[in-house]
Design an enzyme around this catalytic site. Structure first.
Site, PDB file in Angstrom:
ATOM      1  N   HIS A   1      -2.535 -23.244 -64.038  1.00 31.60           N
ATOM      2  CA  HIS A   1      -1.876 -22.696 -65.445  1.00 31.60           C
ATOM      3  C   HIS A   1      -1.013 -24.036 -65.887  1.00 31.60           C
ATOM      4  O   HIS A   1      -1.086 -23.997 -67.014  1.00 31.60           O
ATOM      5  CB  HIS A   1      -0.549 -21.746 -64.744  1.00 31.60           C
ATOM      6  CG  HIS A   1       0.118 -21.480 -65.984  1.00 31.60           C
ATOM      7  ND1 HIS A   1       0.067 -19.882 -66.539  1.00 31.60           N
ATOM      8  CD2 HIS A   1       1.333 -21.805 -66.328  1.00 31.60           C
ATOM      9  CE1 HIS A   1       1.132 -20.067 -67.221  1.00 31.60           C
ATOM     10  NE2 HIS A   1       1.933 -20.990 -67.194  1.00 31.60           N
ATOM     11  N   GLU A   2      -0.337 -24.884 -65.006  1.00 27.87           N
ATOM     12  CA  GLU A   2       0.241 -25.805 -65.703  1.00 27.87           C
ATOM     13  C   GLU A   2      -0.600 -26.922 -66.290  1.00 27.87           C
ATOM     14  O   GLU A   2      -0.278 -27.741 -67.106  1.00 27.87           O
ATOM     15  CB  GLU A   2       1.461 -26.522 -64.535  1.00 27.87           C
ATOM     16  CG  GLU A   2       2.231 -25.704 -64.142  1.00 27.87           C
ATOM     17  CD  GLU A   2       3.276 -25.108 -65.312  1.00 27.87           C
ATOM     18  OE1 GLU A   2       3.402 -25.999 -66.075  1.00 27.87           O
ATOM     19  OE2 GLU A   2       3.528 -24.016 -65.210  1.00 27.87           O
TER      20      GLU A   2
ATOM     21  N   HIS B   1      -1.432 -26.459 -69.731  1.00 27.21           N
ATOM     22  CA  HIS B   1      -0.322 -26.809 -70.668  1.00 27.21           C
ATOM     23  C   HIS B   1      -0.500 -28.203 -70.751  1.00 27.21           C
ATOM     24  O   HIS B   1      -0.260 -28.964 -71.943  1.00 27.21           O
ATOM     25  CB  HIS B   1       1.204 -26.499 -69.968  1.00 27.21           C
ATOM     26  CG  HIS B   1       1.500 -25.108 -69.961  1.00 27.21           C
ATOM     27  ND1 HIS B   1       1.430 -24.437 -71.002  1.00 27.21           N
ATOM     28  CD2 HIS B   1       2.060 -24.332 -68.985  1.00 27.21           C
ATOM     29  CE1 HIS B   1       1.890 -23.149 -70.824  1.00 27.21           C
ATOM     30  NE2 HIS B   1       2.112 -23.121 -69.625  1.00 27.21           N
TER      31      HIS B   1
END
Length: 363
Positions: A17-18, A21
Site C-alpha cells: 500500500h505504501e 504511494h
C-alpha cells in the site's frame, strides 16, 4: 500461527500500500525522505542515491512513506515549508498539482485492489470457475423455502429482482441477510412463480470455534463442476468477485450501524491475527484467499471519507476542485486531528472487542 499469519498478511499488504504511494509520488517528482517497513526504532537501513532512507523498524505492524515537506497532518503548506529553499520545495508533496496529489493518495488503495484482483485471478486460473445450475436439489422440510412452497426441481430465476445465473450466487444473496424478507422467483415446468418469505437467522460455528450469524432458507444444489478459465476470464471474474466482496463489506457496516448486526462482529488487529493463523493452518490456498480479503478490506477502509485516511484527503481534494480553492489550513488541521482521534478511538474499541471475544473468557 497467529503471529506468523498476521505478519505474513498485514506486513506485506501495508508495505505494498505504501509502495503505491511512493512509486506514484516518485513518478510525479516528489522526493521521499523515508520508507519504513514497520514502525518505531530503526533496526537496519540504508539511504539510496535519491536521499530516501529505506529501513526496517522494530514494530512490524505495517509501514509508512514520508514525503519531503510533509510537516503537518493535512499535508498543507506551512511556514516551515515556505522556509525551504526553492529547489527543495519543488520536490515536495505540497508543490504538486491537485490532480497529482489525488493520484499519489489514491495509489495506495489502488495497489491493494490490484493485489487482491491478482490473487483472486491466480486462484481462478489455478482452480477454475465453479459452475452449478440454479436448480433446487436439496430441500429442508422445516426450512423457510419449503414452508413458502418452493419444491425440489424448481429453477431459481431471480432473488429480489436480480437474475441468478448459477447456484453459487445464491449464498451471497441469502447468508448476509438473516431475519430479512426475500422474494424468490422460480421456474417450475415453464411457469414462473414468486415466493416471499423471511430468511431464517442461524448461528454457525466453524472448526476453530468462531461463531457467525448468517441467513439460511433450507435449499441446496446438486453436484457442480469446475470449469477451466483462461487468463483474461480469470481477471474479469476476479474483478467481479472483488466487487461482490466490497458490496458485502458495505452491507455489513450498514447492518452494524443500523443495529441489525452486533458490534462484536467488528474486528481489529487481534482478530485479524487470529483468523490469519487459522487460515494458514488450513493450507496456502485458503491463506492466500484470506490475504485477498484483507487487501480489499484495507483498500475499502482507507477510501472511507474520514480525515487522516486516504479517503479524507481525497474528499478535501474533491471539495477544493469544486470550490476552486482549498479549505483553510486551520480547518483542515482540525479535521485531520479529529479524524486521527476517531481512528484511534475506533482501534481501541475494536481491540477491546477482540480481547473480549477471545476464548480466554469461557466463550
Amino acid at each position: 500461527m497467529w503471529l506468523l499469519g498476521f505478519l505474513l498478511v498485514l506486513g506485506p499488504l501495508v508495505t505494498l500500500h505504501e509502495l503505491g504511494h511512493y512509486l506514484v509520488g516518485r513518478w510525479c517528482g516528489v522526493k521521499a525522505d523515508a520508507f519504513s517497513v514497520g514502525f518505531g526504532k530503526e533496526l537496519i537501513g540504508y539511504t539510496d542515491r535519491r536521499g530516501t532512507r529505506w529501513k526496517l523498524s522494530a514494530l512490524p505492524l505495517g509501514g509508512y512513506v514520508q514525503f519531503a515537506g510533509d510537516m503537518n497532518p493535512a499535508s498543507q503548506p506551512s511556514p516551515e515549508w515556505l522556509a525551504l529553499p526553492a529547489a527543495e520545495r519543488a520536490q515536495t508533496f505540497q508543490a504538486r498539482t491537485l490532480g497529482q496529489k489525488a493520484l499519489i493518495v489514491a495509489a495506495g488503495p489502488a495497489v491493494n485492489f490490484v493485489v487482491a484482483i491478482a490473487i483472486l485471478a491466480g486462484l481462478n486460473l489455478a482452480y477454475g470457475r465453479l459452475e452449478v445450475a440454479p436448480v433446487v436439489q436439496v430441500l429442508a422440510q422445516d426450512g423457510a423455502a419449503a414452508r413458502a412452497g418452493i419444491a425440489i426441481g424448481d429453477r431459481i430465476v431471480s432473488i429480489d429482482g436480480d437474475p441468478i445465473a448459477g447456484f453459487d450466487e445464491v449464498p451471497g444473496r441469502i447468508a448476509p441477510h438473516p431475519g430479512e424478507p426475500v422474494t424468490l422467483v422460480v421456474d417450475r415446468g415453464g411457469e414462473q412463480l414468486s415466493y416471499s418469505f423471511t430468511i431464517r437467522p442461524v448461528t454457525e460455528q466453524d472448526r476453530f470455534g468462531n461463531q457467525f450469524r448468517i441467513g439460511q432458507i433450507g435449499i441446496g444444489a446438486g453436484g457442480g463442476r469446475l470449469v477451466p478459465v483462461g487468463a483474461g476470464e480469470s481477471v474479469v471474474l476476479a474483478v467481479r468477485q472483488t466487487g461482490q466482496i466490497m458490496e458485502t463489506m458495505v452491507l455489513g457496516i450498514w447492518q452494524i450501524i443500523s443495529g441489525r448486526r452486533s458490534v462484536e462482529e467488528l474486528g481489529g488487529p487481534i482478530k485479524i491475527a487470529k483468523f490469519s493463523g487459522e487460515q494458514l493452518s488450513l493450507g496456502w490456498p485458503q491463506f492466500i484467499h484470506f490475504a485477498a480479503l484483507i487487501s480489499i478490506n484495507l483498500a475499502f477502509i482507507n477510501l472511507l471519507p474520514i480525515p487522516a485516511l486516504d479517503g479524507g484527503h481525497l474528499a478535501f481534494y474533491a471539495a477544493e476542485a469544486i470550490r476552486r480553492k482549498p479549505a483553510s489550513q486551520r480547518s483542515q488541521e482540525w479535521a485531520f486531528r479529529t479524524g486521527i482521534a476517531f481512528v484511534l478511538a475506533l482501534m481501541l474499541f475494536v481491540t477491546i472487542n477482540d480481547v473480549a471475544t477471545l476464548p480466554l473468557w469461557g466463550r
